[in-house]
Scaffold this motif. Structure first.
Motif, short mmCIF file in Angstrom:
data_model
loop_
_atom_site.label_atom_id
_atom_site.label_comp_id
_atom_site.label_asym_id
_atom_site.label_seq_id
_atom_site.Cartn_x
_atom_site.Cartn_y
_atom_site.Cartn_z
N UNK A 151 0.83 -1.20 0.00
CA UNK A 151 0.00 0.00 0.00
C UNK A 151 0.87 1.26 0.00
N UNK A 152 1.93 1.27 0.82
CA UNK A 152 2.75 2.47 0.95
C UNK A 152 3.65 2.69 -0.27
N UNK A 153 3.89 1.65 -1.04
CA UNK A 153 4.64 1.85 -2.29
C UNK A 153 3.89 2.74 -3.26
N UNK A 154 2.56 2.65 -3.23
CA UNK A 154 1.75 3.46 -4.14
C UNK A 154 1.26 4.76 -3.53
N UNK A 155 1.24 4.85 -2.19
CA UNK A 155 0.77 6.08 -1.52
C UNK A 155 1.77 6.51 -0.46
N UNK A 156 2.97 6.92 -0.85
CA UNK A 156 4.00 7.28 0.14
C UNK A 156 3.73 8.58 0.87
N UNK A 157 2.72 9.33 0.47
CA UNK A 157 2.41 10.60 1.12
C UNK A 157 1.29 10.46 2.15
N UNK A 336 -9.23 -6.85 8.13
CA UNK A 336 -10.01 -5.63 8.37
C UNK A 336 -9.13 -4.38 8.29
N UNK A 337 -7.99 -4.45 8.96
CA UNK A 337 -7.14 -3.25 8.99
C UNK A 337 -6.51 -2.98 7.63
N UNK A 338 -6.03 -4.05 6.97
CA UNK A 338 -5.43 -3.86 5.65
C UNK A 338 -6.47 -3.34 4.66
N UNK A 339 -7.70 -3.88 4.75
CA UNK A 339 -8.75 -3.41 3.86
C UNK A 339 -9.09 -1.96 4.13
N UNK A 340 -9.11 -1.58 5.41
CA UNK A 340 -9.43 -0.20 5.75
C UNK A 340 -8.36 0.75 5.23
N UNK A 341 -7.09 0.28 5.25
CA UNK A 341 -6.01 1.14 4.78
C UNK A 341 -6.12 1.43 3.28
N UNK A 342 -6.72 0.49 2.54
CA UNK A 342 -6.83 0.66 1.09
C UNK A 342 -8.08 1.43 0.68
N UNK A 343 -8.97 1.72 1.62
CA UNK A 343 -10.23 2.40 1.30
C UNK A 343 -10.05 3.91 1.21
N UNK A 344 -11.01 4.51 0.54
CA UNK A 344 -11.09 5.97 0.57
C UNK A 344 -11.64 6.39 1.92
N UNK A 345 -11.42 7.64 2.35
CA UNK A 345 -11.95 8.08 3.64
C UNK A 345 -13.45 7.86 3.78
#
Length: 419
Positions: A151-157, A336-345
């Protein structure tokens, strides 16, 4: 190391108890023969002296010599207590074999029933006050790390993503990696709730419990943002202790103790740190500790891990406690947590709302679940819905009417949640 020294000594003692009698028994028999023959030789010499002095006739002297020599011959054949089929060398080998068997058996028994990996010390002062009694399963944490790294490779900000990755690294005791991830989160959001103290804690544990200058700067920034950050205040006291200022550390920790609720999860570690530092410095803190009046709720706190405050409070299944979350709050799964990290707010908020609503529906059907009501109250409070928080409080009080202890806990949770 001390444990193994003790075990080695005990094993040696047990081996000695088994082997020494085997060896000493043969030595004792040899000593008995030697002593008997020596006495008889003295008697034989005495007969010669008496004959030379003329005190006994030659015939009697010869008879005495024959009897003494017969006894000497018999003494040279003193029998064993029992027939022995093994020679001295073989018996020594058996003794050594028994000693080795005792050592091997003791080691095998300790490996199967003991705790070989346990250190000499039960706890360390470097443990943060936010530490929890249990952590998520290793397989869940490993899966979560992989998902978040991608996830962080694509959204480092994304600062929350870095914070979440730092938290998962921390749970798997990869403290240096946790410090790196938390550092990126702090760089993106230096005033984020709990960011600085989590970063400082990771730096400290990566340095084997030593509060480094960078960690101290992070803790100071955390306290500047929130004076009730218990984790930062604890480690700032630890920094003073490491610097030789025992009195300053004790003063800081006693103030933190007075600002912490009586049931705060870090209280046992904090009291242990105060007692240990006071004993080492020869400072009597008995009266000061007795005079402390801790608040029923509120006061010093530790920021919950990313997503844990909501997902943990809303999840209905039982699970291990999340570090830093309310006591009894179950941990969200890795999925659950990994899925939440990939979701939009927006999607993330919808997921959380759905989980909280399902918890509320379950409590409506089963209102005698006090832990569930406490989670619901805290979740509604975190979501910033005062009306829903108050309704959850009132419904919980109705369900536990007449139970003074339960109603006190419900009211305390509601007050902490802002209702």
């Amino acid at each position: 190391m001390i444990l193994w020294v003790v075990l080695t000594v005990l094993t040696a003692v047990a081996a000695a108890v088994l082997t020494i009698p085997l060896v000493r028994r043969q030595e004792a028999r040899a000593d008995a023969r030697t002593a008997t023959i020596a006495v008889l030789r003295d008697q034989l010499a005495d007969v010669d002296v008496q004959l030379a002095a003329g005190t006994i006739p030659p015939a009697d002297a010869e008879g005495l010599r024959v009897e003494i020599k017969r006894r000497m011959l018999a003494a040279g054949h003193i029998p064993d207590d029992a027939p022995r089929s093994l020679g001295s060398r073989a018996l020594a080998g058996v003794a050594i074999g028994l000693a080795a068997l005792v050592a091997l058996a003791a080691g095998a028994l300790y490996s199967s029933m003991g705790k070989p990996g346990m250190g000499d010390s039960v706890g360390t002062i470097a443990a943060a006050p936010a530490a929890a009694p249990a952590a998520p399963q290793a397989s869940e944490v490993a899966g979560l790390i992989t998902a978040l790294e991608k996830r962080m490779e694509s959204t480092p900000e994304d600062p929350n993503g870095w914070r979440m990755l730092g938290w998962t690294y921390f749970q798997s005791e990869r403290f240096a990696d946790a410090a790196t991830a938390y550092g990126k989160a702090v760089a993106l959001r230096p005033d984020g709730e709990g960011y600085q103290s989590a970063y400082g804690e990771a730096l400290t544990l990566a340095a084997n419990g030593n509060v480094t200058p960078a960690a101290q700067a992070a803790f100071e920034a955390a306290v500047k943002r929130d004076g009730n950050d218990a984790r930062a205040r604890y480690f700032l006291g630890q920094a003073k202790l490491q610097g030789g200022d025992s009195k300053g550390a004790i003063d800081d920790w006693i103030r933190l103790l007075g600002d912490s609720a009586a049931d705060a999860p870090w209280i046992p570690q904090l009291r242990s740190s105060i007692d240990g530092a006071a004993r080492a410095a020869g400072i009597d803190v008995t009266a000061r500790l007795a005079a402390i009046k801790q608040p029923v709720s509120g006061g010093a706190s530790v920021a919950a891990p990313p997503m844990a405050a909501l997902a943990g409070a809303a999840a209905s299944a039982a699970g291990p406690a999340v570090p830093g979350s309310a006591p009894g709050a179950p941990a969200p799964s890795a999925e659950q947590v990994a899925g939440a990290a990939a979701m939009s707010p927006a999607d993330r908020q919808a997921m959380i709302t759905g989980m909280v609503d399902r918890l509320a529906a379950r409590l409506a059907a089963n209102p005698k679940d006090e832990a569930g009501w406490l989670r619901l109250i805290r979740a509604r409070g975190v979501m910033g819905d005062p009306a829903a928080t108050a309704k959850a409080r009132d419904d919980a009080l109705k369900a536990f009417a007449g139970d003074a202890a339960a109603t006190a806990r419900i009211k305390a949770a509601a007050a902490e949640a802002g209702a």
